[in-house]
Design an enzyme around this catalytic site. Sequence first.
Site, PDB file in Angstrom:
ATOM      1  N   LYS A 160      25.096  50.397  63.464  1.00 49.48           N
ATOM      2  CA  LYS A 160      23.674  49.255  63.637  1.00 49.48           C
ATOM      3  C   LYS A 160      23.892  49.733  62.261  1.00 49.48           C
ATOM      4  O   LYS A 160      23.592  48.415  61.755  1.00 49.48           O
ATOM      5  CB  LYS A 160      22.728  49.820  64.373  1.00 49.48           C
ATOM      6  CG  LYS A 160      21.505  50.243  64.605  1.00 49.48           C
ATOM      7  CD  LYS A 160      21.912  48.888  65.061  1.00 49.48           C
ATOM      8  CE  LYS A 160      20.727  48.044  65.037  1.00 49.48           C
ATOM      9  NZ  LYS A 160      20.108  45.875  64.804  1.00 49.48           N
TER      10      LYS A 160
ATOM     11  N   GLU B 144      25.512  32.364  62.906  1.00 52.68           N
ATOM     12  CA  GLU B 144      25.617  33.102  62.866  1.00 52.68           C
ATOM     13  C   GLU B 144      25.637  33.479  64.369  1.00 52.68           C
ATOM     14  O   GLU B 144      25.760  34.754  65.042  1.00 52.68           O
ATOM     15  CB  GLU B 144      23.199  32.741  63.839  1.00 52.68           C
ATOM     16  CG  GLU B 144      22.824  34.715  63.539  1.00 52.68           C
ATOM     17  CD  GLU B 144      23.194  36.046  63.847  1.00 52.68           C
ATOM     18  OE1 GLU B 144      24.062  36.141  62.619  1.00 52.68           O
ATOM     19  OE2 GLU B 144      22.919  36.734  63.868  1.00 52.68           O
TER      20      GLU B 144
ATOM     21  N   TRP C 156      30.133  57.880  63.263  1.00 54.43           N
ATOM     22  CA  TRP C 156      30.869  57.255  62.926  1.00 54.43           C
ATOM     23  C   TRP C 156      31.757  57.524  62.271  1.00 54.43           C
ATOM     24  O   TRP C 156      31.537  57.395  61.073  1.00 54.43           O
ATOM     25  CB  TRP C 156      30.409  55.836  62.590  1.00 54.43           C
ATOM     26  CG  TRP C 156      30.671  54.609  62.695  1.00 54.43           C
ATOM     27  CD1 TRP C 156      31.165  54.012  64.581  1.00 54.43           C
ATOM     28  CD2 TRP C 156      31.341  53.698  62.242  1.00 54.43           C
ATOM     29  NE1 TRP C 156      31.595  52.519  63.888  1.00 54.43           N
ATOM     30  CE2 TRP C 156      32.147  52.712  62.531  1.00 54.43           C
ATOM     31  CE3 TRP C 156      31.506  53.921  60.610  1.00 54.43           C
ATOM     32  CZ2 TRP C 156      32.372  50.874  62.070  1.00 54.43           C
ATOM     33  CZ3 TRP C 156      31.757  52.539  60.347  1.00 54.43           C
ATOM     34  CH2 TRP C 156      32.386  51.435  60.384  1.00 54.43           C
TER      35      TRP C 156
ATOM     36  N   LYS D  81      27.837  36.861  66.104  1.00 54.49           N
ATOM     37  CA  LYS D  81      27.483  37.596  67.300  1.00 54.49           C
ATOM     38  C   LYS D  81      28.575  37.108  68.476  1.00 54.49           C
ATOM     39  O   LYS D  81      28.792  38.241  69.227  1.00 54.49           O
ATOM     40  CB  LYS D  81      26.023  36.454  68.223  1.00 54.49           C
ATOM     41  CG  LYS D  81      24.929  37.204  67.817  1.00 54.49           C
ATOM     42  CD  LYS D  81      23.948  37.349  67.593  1.00 54.49           C
ATOM     43  CE  LYS D  81      24.270  38.752  66.492  1.00 54.49           C
ATOM     44  NZ  LYS D  81      23.646  38.943  65.435  1.00 54.49           N
TER      45      LYS D  81
ATOM     46  N   GLU E  68      31.599  40.081  67.193  1.00 56.76           N
ATOM     47  CA  GLU E  68      30.947  41.331  67.397  1.00 56.76           C
ATOM     48  C   GLU E  68      30.757  41.924  68.551  1.00 56.76           C
ATOM     49  O   GLU E  68      31.157  42.822  68.388  1.00 56.76           O
ATOM     50  CB  GLU E  68      29.866  41.473  66.072  1.00 56.76           C
ATOM     51  CG  GLU E  68      28.646  41.196  66.332  1.00 56.76           C
ATOM     52  CD  GLU E  68      27.735  41.318  65.895  1.00 56.76           C
ATOM     53  OE1 GLU E  68      27.537  42.320  64.623  1.00 56.76           O
ATOM     54  OE2 GLU E  68      25.934  40.570  66.347  1.00 56.76           O
TER      55      GLU E  68
ATOM     56  N   HIS F   8      37.533  17.914  56.068  1.00 54.72           N
ATOM     57  CA  HIS F   8      38.457  18.518  55.203  1.00 54.72           C
ATOM     58  C   HIS F   8      39.474  19.396  55.619  1.00 54.72           C
ATOM     59  O   HIS F   8      39.916  20.682  55.077  1.00 54.72           O
ATOM     60  CB  HIS F   8      37.224  18.874  54.516  1.00 54.72           C
ATOM     61  CG  HIS F   8      36.359  17.746  53.819  1.00 54.72           C
ATOM     62  ND1 HIS F   8      36.900  16.810  52.836  1.00 54.72           N
ATOM     63  CD2 HIS F   8      35.032  17.633  53.420  1.00 54.72           C
ATOM     64  CE1 HIS F   8      35.945  16.016  52.793  1.00 54.72           C
ATOM     65  NE2 HIS F   8      35.182  16.559  53.223  1.00 54.72           N
TER      66      HIS F   8
ATOM     67  N   ASN G 262      25.972  62.959  56.822  1.00 51.92           N
ATOM     68  CA  ASN G 262      26.122  61.590  56.532  1.00 51.92           C
ATOM     69  C   ASN G 262      26.306  60.646  55.408  1.00 51.92           C
ATOM     70  O   ASN G 262      25.721  61.769  54.978  1.00 51.92           O
ATOM     71  CB  ASN G 262      24.537  60.778  57.217  1.00 51.92           C
ATOM     72  CG  ASN G 262      23.923  60.678  58.384  1.00 51.92           C
ATOM     73  OD1 ASN G 262      25.209  60.817  59.426  1.00 51.92           O
ATOM     74  ND2 ASN G 262      23.098  60.452  58.872  1.00 51.92           N
ATOM     75  N   GLY G 263      27.251  60.036  55.286  1.00 54.06           N
ATOM     76  CA  GLY G 263      27.560  59.041  53.673  1.00 54.06           C
ATOM     77  C   GLY G 263      28.621  59.642  53.537  1.00 54.06           C
ATOM     78  O   GLY G 263      29.450  60.555  54.463  1.00 54.06           O
TER      79      GLY G 263
ATOM     80  N   CYS H 211      25.939  57.424  60.400  1.00 53.92           N
ATOM     81  CA  CYS H 211      25.650  58.317  61.804  1.00 53.92           C
ATOM     82  C   CYS H 211      24.668  58.286  61.983  1.00 53.92           C
ATOM     83  O   CYS H 211      23.854  58.204  61.341  1.00 53.92           O
ATOM     84  CB  CYS H 211      26.431  59.461  61.155  1.00 53.92           C
ATOM     85  SG  CYS H 211      28.187  59.228  60.553  1.00 53.92           S
TER      86      CYS H 211
ATOM     87  N   ARG I 205      23.173  54.661  65.754  1.00 55.68           N
ATOM     88  CA  ARG I 205      24.000  54.988  64.725  1.00 55.68           C
ATOM     89  C   ARG I 205      25.720  55.496  64.681  1.00 55.68           C
ATOM     90  O   ARG I 205      26.028  55.072  63.453  1.00 55.68           O
ATOM     91  CB  ARG I 205      22.627  55.987  63.870  1.00 55.68           C
ATOM     92  CG  ARG I 205      21.202  55.329  63.777  1.00 55.68           C
ATOM     93  CD  ARG I 205      20.842  56.264  62.841  1.00 55.68           C
ATOM     94  NE  ARG I 205      21.439  56.690  61.479  1.00 55.68           N
ATOM     95  CZ  ARG I 205      20.145  55.854  60.755  1.00 55.68           C
ATOM     96  NH1 ARG I 205      19.778  55.254  61.111  1.00 55.68           N
ATOM     97  NH2 ARG I 205      20.719  56.168  59.868  1.00 55.68           N
TER      98      ARG I 205
HETATM   99  C1  BG6 Z   1      25.944  46.118  60.545  1.00 53.15           C
HETATM  100  C2  BG6 Z   1      25.346  45.530  61.656  1.00 53.15           C
HETATM  101  O1  BG6 Z   1      26.867  45.172  59.667  1.00 53.15           O
HETATM  102  O2  BG6 Z   1      25.059  45.484  59.213  1.00 53.15           O
HETATM  103  C3  BG6 Z   1      25.093  44.148  61.303  1.00 53.15           C
HETATM  104  O3  BG6 Z   1      26.706  45.517  62.277  1.00 53.15           O
HETATM  105  C4  BG6 Z   1      23.849  43.658  60.429  1.00 53.15           C
HETATM  106  O4  BG6 Z   1      24.248  43.490  62.947  1.00 53.15           O
HETATM  107  C5  BG6 Z   1      24.606  44.360  59.356  1.00 53.15           C
HETATM  108  O5  BG6 Z   1      23.423  42.129  60.274  1.00 53.15           O
HETATM  109  C6  BG6 Z   1      23.038  44.140  58.299  1.00 53.15           C
HETATM  110  O6  BG6 Z   1      22.622  45.391  58.208  1.00 53.15           O
HETATM  111  P1  BG6 Z   1      20.866  45.980  58.206  1.00 53.15           P
HETATM  112  O7  BG6 Z   1      20.614  46.947  58.688  1.00 53.15           O
HETATM  113  O8  BG6 Z   1      20.860  45.191  56.271  1.00 53.15           O
HETATM  114  O9  BG6 Z   1      20.534  43.986  57.964  1.00 53.15           O
END
Ligand code: BG6
Length: 717
Positions: free
Chosen positions: A712, A586, A88, A590, A593, A609, A115-116, A2, A33
């Site tokens: 994020k 990766e 969030w 992408k 997500e 396999h 937050n937390g 958050c 955030r």
């Molecule tokens: C979250 C993000 O899951 O954290 C990802 O949505 C990110 O994009 C992951 O890769 C890890 O975050 P960080 O800040 O430790 O690189």
Amino acid sequence: MCGIFGYCNYLVERSRGEIIDTLVDGLQRLEYRGYDSTGIAIDGDEADSTFIYKQIGKVSALKEEITKQNPNRDVTFVSHCGIAHTRWATHGQPEQVNCHPQRSDPEDQFVVVHNGIITNFRELKTLLINKGYKFESDTDTECIAKLYLHLYNTNLQNGHDLDFHELTKLVLLELEGSYGLLCKSCHYPNEVIATRKGSPLLIGVKSEKKLKVDFVDVEFPEENAGQPEIPLKSNNKSFGLGPKKAREFEAGSQNANLLPIAANEFNLRHSQSRAFLSEDGSPTPVEFFVSSDAASVVKHTKKVLFLEDDDLAHIYDGELHIHRSRREVGASMTRSIQTLEMELAQIMKGPYDHFMQKEIYEQPESTFNTMRGRIDYENNKVILGGLKAWLPVIRRARRLIMIACGTSYHSCLATRAIFEELSDIPVSVELASDFLDRKCPVFRDDVCVFVSQSGETADTMLALNYCLERGALTVGIVNSVGSSISRVTHCGVHINAGPEIGVASTKAYTSQYIALVMFALSLSDDRVSKIDRRIEIIQGLKLIPGQIKQVLKLEPRIKKLCATELKDQKSLLLLGRGYQFAAALEGALKIKEISYMHSEGVLAGELKHGVLALVDENLPIIAFGTRDSLFPKVVSSIEQVTARKGHPIIICNENDEVWAQKSKSIDLQTLEVPQTVDCLQGLINIIPLQLMSYWLAVNKGIDVDFPRNLAKSVTVE
Ligand code: BG6
Ligand code: UD1
């Protein structure tokens, strides 16, 4: 995950409208955030009254809500403290009642943003309910606000008119879990408390006059204070203290360090913080901006102070005091006020529609910045200032353990082979959560490398603490300077990619990748046998920013592919081998997500396999077919696909004869990218996938900067 923002003006007259706008604007910059609901708390029209505005959805929805409530914007305040939050959800649905600020009671005597996660909130809630408190939300945060009120009242009844920070110490004594926390109360007008444990907080300072010193003293309870009264115990034997807290409390009572009561600290209430003293001792007009992220502060001031875990900041009368409940041997007695080097323009969207697009396009520059000042291309040398002194120790490691989550984990996978090749040290790559679940054995001669864009990811941070407890040397590869991981690791490298705001990590990935390659190169700079390989890689790195620029030109073709063949597809496979396996994973992450399309990265060698069962003429497949020593094997995997009527899109090097020939007889398409050294090719190959995920999502009308169910920075386990 958050965002917290607070604004205090002292002897700087501001209208309520200006205060609201400052808070709302602060939230807007934190939206990445967390963004399922937002809220602010400011002073009301009557003395002792508070206005709380909350709304589900983005900050724009909160703005509308405030306009609808129509507060008098013209009232002015010479001094005032307001707090704000963007959430969030973790405890409780995104509903208005669960938005922060959370309050102690219908009179809003204490209001809190947090937050937390408070892990013992159920116990606290039960106890408070038994005391007659009525809860209105599902949040863990509400119990903090109610705890404030309860402890305030019980102390008052016992004749203790506690200072705000003393009351906060009592509250914190009851809390288990993690927090970044702001509290405001009508009982402490124009004051705010900011405290953190495992969740970042920083305080920006803006003053016309120059600060006297560029640090703030940390204040401790007096060593030889007398036996305190214990309001919680005396009032209610069963209240609050969990076993761990009770032990700390007992220890505190014995050595008078953890004292939860005011008597021994009254003198500190009046000590002045040196930084905020004016020449003649008269009060100085000043503004404070408290935030979980520098992005919302730079607009106002570049002078910031990062709070450490367990710091309790108390802002009142134009001063900032930092308290701790006990002295720790060797702990710093001051917190420095630093100057941020981040420009506001850096965090704006510029000409792009989305931050993600902007950040994809920034990669020629961000990758250059990662290497700037660190590589001497003339003499083929790499110097990482943050690691130089530690290299001899790292070279003696029995193994390297790379630990990260999500995209950052993929950057570890992408560079593992080059680490092993250049350093001859065994390397394991771990997902932070799994590493912890397995309670992986870690030894003093291990070197543990933590990779994180935000530097705040809870799983990675917990793994870091786990390794520190076991005596391993810890190295951070982090983007956010001043973040927890950057500060707690023994040493490390800032990747210098600039702020990344889009939730989908793009430029941080390529910069982490490069930082890790530079780390591997540094480890091998004493090895004669590796000279040629090192030169090849260093010269390869030099060309990367320009080559990324070139790949970005593929955007119109990729956009078209996304609008035609890949449109409305349910699933997509990505095939890669060797260095390109990480690119496949990766790329798939992408796509998942951002565009919500199922997508899977498959090791090309594993195709036979099991995964081949999925292949037919309909399943879209993208294969990495760039040149390296595994090229013949990749070609053979792709032939297995085409033999089953699959018609893959091949990411290959420019003018590659093999693919040119094959495309004459087989149904395949190519996306051509420049060639580089094998271990760097993944930096180039990931760009088309970043663009593809972007356009798949935009074509579906998805707001790529705010994908559903993702944040994020994930600061909870
Ligand atoms: C979250 C993000 O899951 O954290 C990802 O949505 C990110 O994009 C992951 O890769 C890890 O975050 P960080 O800040 O430790 O690189
Ligand atoms: C540093 C300065 C940079 C300056 C350069 C000039 C900082 C943040 N960087 O860059 O502004 O231009 O010197 O010589 O002040 N660290 C960790 N853990 C991490 C990341 C970093 O402990 O996760 C430590 C490093 O070991 C180092 C410090 O933080 O002590 C700064 O690291 P980094 O920014 O990478 O160092 P330089 O590139 O030398």
